[in-house]
Design an enzyme around this catalytic site. Structure first.
Site, PDB file in Angstrom:
ATOM      1  N   TYR A   1     -62.178 -60.449  67.385  1.00  0.00           N
ATOM      2  CA  TYR A   1     -61.928 -60.410  65.939  1.00  0.00           C
ATOM      3  C   TYR A   1     -62.410 -61.799  65.375  1.00  0.00           C
ATOM      4  O   TYR A   1     -61.508 -62.636  65.157  1.00  0.00           O
ATOM      5  CB  TYR A   1     -60.651 -59.992  65.330  1.00  0.00           C
ATOM      6  CG  TYR A   1     -60.236 -58.530  65.798  1.00  0.00           C
ATOM      7  CD1 TYR A   1     -61.163 -57.587  66.254  1.00  0.00           C
ATOM      8  CD2 TYR A   1     -58.835 -57.928  65.716  1.00  0.00           C
ATOM      9  CE1 TYR A   1     -60.780 -56.320  66.331  1.00  0.00           C
ATOM     10  CE2 TYR A   1     -58.545 -56.972  65.773  1.00  0.00           C
ATOM     11  CZ  TYR A   1     -59.659 -55.917  66.346  1.00  0.00           C
ATOM     12  OH  TYR A   1     -59.299 -54.603  66.595  1.00  0.00           O
TER      13      TYR A   1
ATOM     14  N   HIS B   1     -60.049 -53.221  75.560  1.00  0.00           N
ATOM     15  CA  HIS B   1     -60.693 -53.110  74.261  1.00  0.00           C
ATOM     16  C   HIS B   1     -61.482 -51.567  74.266  1.00  0.00           C
ATOM     17  O   HIS B   1     -61.567 -50.881  73.185  1.00  0.00           O
ATOM     18  CB  HIS B   1     -61.396 -53.812  73.654  1.00  0.00           C
ATOM     19  CG  HIS B   1     -61.446 -53.926  72.255  1.00  0.00           C
ATOM     20  ND1 HIS B   1     -61.713 -55.305  71.551  1.00  0.00           N
ATOM     21  CD2 HIS B   1     -61.440 -53.178  71.177  1.00  0.00           C
ATOM     22  CE1 HIS B   1     -61.595 -55.041  70.088  1.00  0.00           C
ATOM     23  NE2 HIS B   1     -61.386 -54.025  69.950  1.00  0.00           N
TER      24      HIS B   1
ATOM     25  N   GLY C   1     -58.781 -43.853  57.179  1.00  0.00           N
ATOM     26  CA  GLY C   1     -60.150 -43.081  57.118  1.00  0.00           C
ATOM     27  C   GLY C   1     -59.996 -41.931  56.319  1.00  0.00           C
ATOM     28  O   GLY C   1     -59.234 -41.090  56.607  1.00  0.00           O
TER      29      GLY C   1
END
Length: 298
Positions: free
Chosen positions: A60, A135, A218
């Site tokens: 990030y 991840h 979303g």
């Protein structure tokens, strides 16, 4: 507050009790990020609102030369907050990279994961990372080998609990075989507009794993007209209509929808402003009726 209401405000990851709503830290470090003062204020607002789970990753960051930007930021924010942050679980991730051109890479080589986890622990300023997540599976590396590296990191005390991200049901079961009870969570994309991973949510519920939906909002507009109390008419989706009727934001309705899916679900909405995470955190106390839930479909 009743015992049931108190329980609704928290969820379990492994043996740790955390707030039912976490903070997704990615927006604080990638493109469009706020300045550091606002970013730290956002983390502090989350803590003030009772948030005790912060999700981040070594990837990030925005520019190629700032790997771990988010982890450094979270560490500074927690240190500045003082002893009140002692009970916060920081979950980070390894196995992806960002070259600085907006793209994402993947690297599940066990040697990389070991180095990445050790570097993340150093940036976070901890001897042991509370929750470390793969991840994304690397198609060039056998999945069991990547997961095995996380098992070894747990054995070495570098990490305490293990999570997965962007995985399917078969991969969850494989990881369970390799990790046993060390595996505590799965983080997949899931929202009212993206329910293709519901099978993994159901499997997590069955296995007693926490399910952390990323991009949980979303399909729900984040525009200013959605602010509670704005007097704006209900628009776009059933979430807007119910939010208008309840006098809250569509984001709160969406997060309450998530929490009602399963006791395993622990949303981690992102935020760039203190007001955003304060609004999101309040969703933990918002109960939706069966009739309201039935009406929420896009």
């Amino acid at each position: 507050m009743t015992a049931a209401q108190a329980t609704a405000l928290t969820r379990i990851i492994g043996g740790s009790t955390v707030s039912a709503i976490g903070l997704g830290a990615m927006p604080l470090s990638v493109e469009g990020r706020p300045d550091e003062e606002q970013a730290i204020a956002t983390v502090h607002a989350a803590l003030d609102a009772g948030v005790t789970l912060i999700d981040t990753a070594d990837s990030y960051h925005w520019h190629a030369d700032e790997v771990g930007h988010s982890e450094h930021l979270i560490a500074r924010a927690l240190a500045a907050y003082g002893g009140g942050a002692d009970g916060v679980l920081v979950a980070t991730k390894g196995g992806r990279g960002r070259p600085g051109d907006g793209s994402w890479t993947v690297d599940g080589d066990p040697r990389h994961l070991r180095r990445a986890a050790e570097a993340s622990a150093a940036r976070l300023g901890v001897g042991t990372i509370g929750l470390y997540q793969l991840h994304k599976p690397d198609p060039a590396v056998p999945f069991a080998e990547s997961v095995g590296a996380l098992r070894d990191l747990a054995d070495a005390g570098t990490i305490r609990m293990v999570g997965l991200s962007n995985v399917d049901c078969a991969q969850i079961r494989t990881a369970r075989e390799v990790l046993g009870p060390r595996l505590v969570s799965v983080q997949n994309r899931f929202s009212p507009a993206h329910t293709a991973t519901r099978d993994t949510l159901d499997l997590c519920t069955e296995l007693g794993l926490a399910f952390l939906p990323w991009s949980p909002l979303g399909g729900i507009s984040l525009s200013a007209v959605d602010e509670p109390g704005s007097g704006a008419p209900a628009t776009d989706t059933p979430f807007h209509a119910l939010a208008h009727a309840r006098g809250v934001s569509p984001q709160q309705i969406c997060l309450a929808w998530h929490l009602a899916q399963s006791p395993a679900v622990l949303p981690i909405p992102g935020a760039r402003r203190p007001a955003s995470i304060r609004d999101s955190a309040a969703a933990a106390g918002l109960a939706l009726s069966a009739e309201e839930m039935a009406g929420l479909h896009l």
